[in-house]
Design a protein around this motif. Structure first.
Motif, PDB file in Angstrom:
ATOM      1  N   SER A 155       0.819  -1.209   0.000  1.00 50.25           N
ATOM      2  CA  SER A 155       0.000   0.000   0.000  1.00 50.25           C
ATOM      3  C   SER A 155       0.859   1.268   0.000  1.00 50.25           C
ATOM      4  CB  SER A 155      -0.893   0.012   1.237  1.00 50.25           C
ATOM      5  OG  SER A 155      -0.105   0.212   2.406  1.00 50.25           O
ATOM      6  N   LEU A 156       0.183   2.370  -0.274  1.00 47.54           N
ATOM      7  CA  LEU A 156       0.836   3.666  -0.170  1.00 47.54           C
ATOM      8  C   LEU A 156       1.312   3.883   1.267  1.00 47.54           C
ATOM      9  CD1 LEU A 156       1.655   6.434  -1.249  1.00 47.54           C
ATOM     10  CD2 LEU A 156      -0.700   7.187  -0.867  1.00 47.54           C
ATOM     11  N   ASP A 157       0.522   3.457   2.234  1.00 48.01           N
ATOM     12  CA  ASP A 157       0.930   3.590   3.643  1.00 48.01           C
ATOM     13  C   ASP A 157       2.209   2.816   3.929  1.00 48.01           C
ATOM     14  OD1 ASP A 157      -1.117   5.329   4.407  1.00 48.01           O
ATOM     15  OD2 ASP A 157      -2.483   3.676   4.850  1.00 48.01           O
ATOM     16  N   ASP A 158       2.346   1.619   3.343  1.00 44.42           N
ATOM     17  CA  ASP A 158       3.583   0.842   3.514  1.00 44.42           C
ATOM     18  C   ASP A 158       4.776   1.628   2.982  1.00 44.42           C
ATOM     19  OD1 ASP A 158       2.176  -1.361   4.547  1.00 44.42           O
ATOM     20  OD2 ASP A 158       2.005  -2.313   2.572  1.00 44.42           O
ATOM     21  N   PHE A 159       4.606   2.203   1.798  1.00 45.12           N
ATOM     22  CA  PHE A 159       5.678   2.999   1.195  1.00 45.12           C
ATOM     23  C   PHE A 159       6.032   4.187   2.076  1.00 45.12           C
ATOM     24  CE2 PHE A 159       6.779   6.767  -1.258  1.00 45.12           C
ATOM     25  CZ  PHE A 159       7.955   6.351  -1.852  1.00 45.12           C
ATOM     26  N   LEU A 160       5.025   4.919   2.522  1.00 47.74           N
ATOM     27  CA  LEU A 160       5.265   6.110   3.335  1.00 47.74           C
ATOM     28  C   LEU A 160       5.929   5.767   4.661  1.00 47.74           C
ATOM     29  CD1 LEU A 160       1.940   8.022   2.626  1.00 47.74           C
ATOM     30  CD2 LEU A 160       4.206   8.515   1.673  1.00 47.74           C
ATOM     31  N   ALA A 161       5.610   4.620   5.223  1.00 44.96           N
ATOM     32  CA  ALA A 161       6.248   4.193   6.469  1.00 44.96           C
ATOM     33  C   ALA A 161       7.733   3.917   6.249  1.00 44.96           C
ATOM     34  CB  ALA A 161       5.554   2.959   7.026  1.00 44.96           C
ATOM     35  N   GLN A 162       8.062   3.376   5.093  1.00 44.41           N
ATOM     36  CA  GLN A 162       9.459   3.051   4.776  1.00 44.41           C
ATOM     37  C   GLN A 162      10.255   4.286   4.350  1.00 44.41           C
ATOM     38  OE1 GLN A 162      10.718  -0.041   5.264  1.00 44.41           O
ATOM     39  NE2 GLN A 162      12.741   0.740   4.766  1.00 44.41           N
ATOM     40  N   TYR A 163       9.573   5.258   3.747  1.00 47.58           N
ATOM     41  CA  TYR A 163      10.226   6.465   3.229  1.00 47.58           C
ATOM     42  C   TYR A 163       9.553   7.708   3.831  1.00 47.58           C
ATOM     43  CZ  TYR A 163      12.385   3.287  -0.033  1.00 47.58           C
ATOM     44  OH  TYR A 163      13.106   2.251  -0.575  1.00 47.58           O
ATOM     45  N   PRO A 164       9.785   7.980   5.105  1.00 48.05           N
ATOM     46  CA  PRO A 164       9.095   9.088   5.779  1.00 48.05           C
ATOM     47  C   PRO A 164       9.451  10.474   5.232  1.00 48.05           C
ATOM     48  CG  PRO A 164      10.812   8.174   7.191  1.00 48.05           C
ATOM     49  CD  PRO A 164      10.698   7.266   5.996  1.00 48.05           C
ATOM     50  N   GLY A 165      10.490  10.568   4.437  1.00 46.60           N
ATOM     51  CA  GLY A 165      10.844  11.847   3.822  1.00 46.60           C
ATOM     52  C   GLY A 165       9.911  12.243   2.696  1.00 46.60           C
ATOM     53  N   VAL A 166       9.109  11.289   2.231  1.00 43.94           N
ATOM     54  CA  VAL A 166       8.131  11.557   1.174  1.00 43.94           C
ATOM     55  C   VAL A 166       6.779  11.757   1.852  1.00 43.94           C
ATOM     56  CG1 VAL A 166       7.009  10.679  -0.913  1.00 43.94           C
ATOM     57  CG2 VAL A 166       9.415  10.120  -0.470  1.00 43.94           C
ATOM     58  N   SER A 167       6.177  12.909   1.663  1.00 45.49           N
ATOM     59  CA  SER A 167       4.867  13.159   2.274  1.00 45.49           C
ATOM     60  C   SER A 167       3.764  12.487   1.460  1.00 45.49           C
ATOM     61  CB  SER A 167       4.600  14.666   2.353  1.00 45.49           C
ATOM     62  OG  SER A 167       4.371  15.199   1.058  1.00 45.49           O
ATOM     63  N   ARG A 168       2.654  12.251   2.113  1.00 47.42           N
ATOM     64  CA  ARG A 168       1.490  11.683   1.416  1.00 47.42           C
ATOM     65  C   ARG A 168       1.070  12.612   0.276  1.00 47.42           C
ATOM     66  NH1 ARG A 168      -2.170   7.849   2.283  1.00 47.42           N
ATOM     67  NH2 ARG A 168      -1.262   7.400   4.312  1.00 47.42           N
ATOM     68  N   GLU A 169       1.105  13.902   0.526  1.00 44.37           N
ATOM     69  CA  GLU A 169       0.707  14.875  -0.491  1.00 44.37           C
ATOM     70  C   GLU A 169       1.591  14.772  -1.736  1.00 44.37           C
ATOM     71  OE1 GLU A 169      -0.184  19.633  -0.796  1.00 44.37           O
ATOM     72  OE2 GLU A 169       1.343  18.976   0.622  1.00 44.37           O
ATOM     73  N   VAL A 170       2.891  14.702  -1.543  1.00 46.74           N
ATOM     74  CA  VAL A 170       3.805  14.601  -2.685  1.00 46.74           C
ATOM     75  C   VAL A 170       3.623  13.266  -3.402  1.00 46.74           C
ATOM     76  CG1 VAL A 170       6.246  14.432  -3.339  1.00 46.74           C
ATOM     77  CG2 VAL A 170       5.491  16.255  -1.830  1.00 46.74           C
ATOM     78  N   ALA A 171       3.450  12.184  -2.653  1.00 48.53           N
ATOM     79  CA  ALA A 171       3.269  10.863  -3.271  1.00 48.53           C
ATOM     80  C   ALA A 171       1.990  10.817  -4.101  1.00 48.53           C
ATOM     81  CB  ALA A 171       3.252   9.776  -2.206  1.00 48.53           C
ATOM     82  N   THR A 172       0.893  11.345  -3.567  1.00 53.37           N
ATOM     83  CA  THR A 172      -0.361  11.303  -4.322  1.00 53.37           C
ATOM     84  C   THR A 172      -0.309  12.249  -5.518  1.00 53.37           C
ATOM     85  OG1 THR A 172      -1.397  12.850  -2.774  1.00 53.37           O
ATOM     86  CG2 THR A 172      -1.800  10.509  -2.406  1.00 53.37           C
ATOM     87  N   GLU A 173       0.347  13.386  -5.375  1.00 54.27           N
ATOM     88  CA  GLU A 173       0.499  14.289  -6.507  1.00 54.27           C
ATOM     89  C   GLU A 173       1.367  13.643  -7.595  1.00 54.27           C
ATOM     90  OE1 GLU A 173       0.054  17.176  -9.184  1.00 54.27           O
ATOM     91  OE2 GLU A 173      -1.108  16.980  -7.337  1.00 54.27           O
TER      92      GLU A 173
END
Length: 71
Positions: free
Chosen positions: A40-58
């Motif tokens: 999931s996107l949450d899995d990715f964000l947990a592994q790469y906390p330097g990437v914000s949800r906003e930037v990932a979804t954009e």
């Protein structure tokens, strides 16, 4: 009117020009690999906390727009 910042950037001085998330050195393809593997996107964000949800979804929106443009 200010121009919109892109979530995906390429700079030959950052990761040799591989597309990365803006403000990071994390290649965008890493997120695509996570999603392709069923994570999931949450899995990715947990592994790469330097990437914000906003930037990932954009970034995903930018990828979608590029795909629609070439279809």
């Amino acid at each position: 009117m200010a121009s919109k910042q892109h979530a995906i950037v390429k700079n030959r001085d950052i990761q040799g020009g591989v597309p990365v998330f803006a403000g990071t050195r994390v290649p965008v393809v890493v997120l695509l690999d996570y999603l392709a593997a069923g994570q999931s996107l949450d899995d990715f964000l947990a592994q790469y906390p330097g990437v914000s949800r906003e930037v990932a979804t954009e970034a995903l929106e930018e990828i979608k727009d590029l795909l629609v443009a070439v279809a």
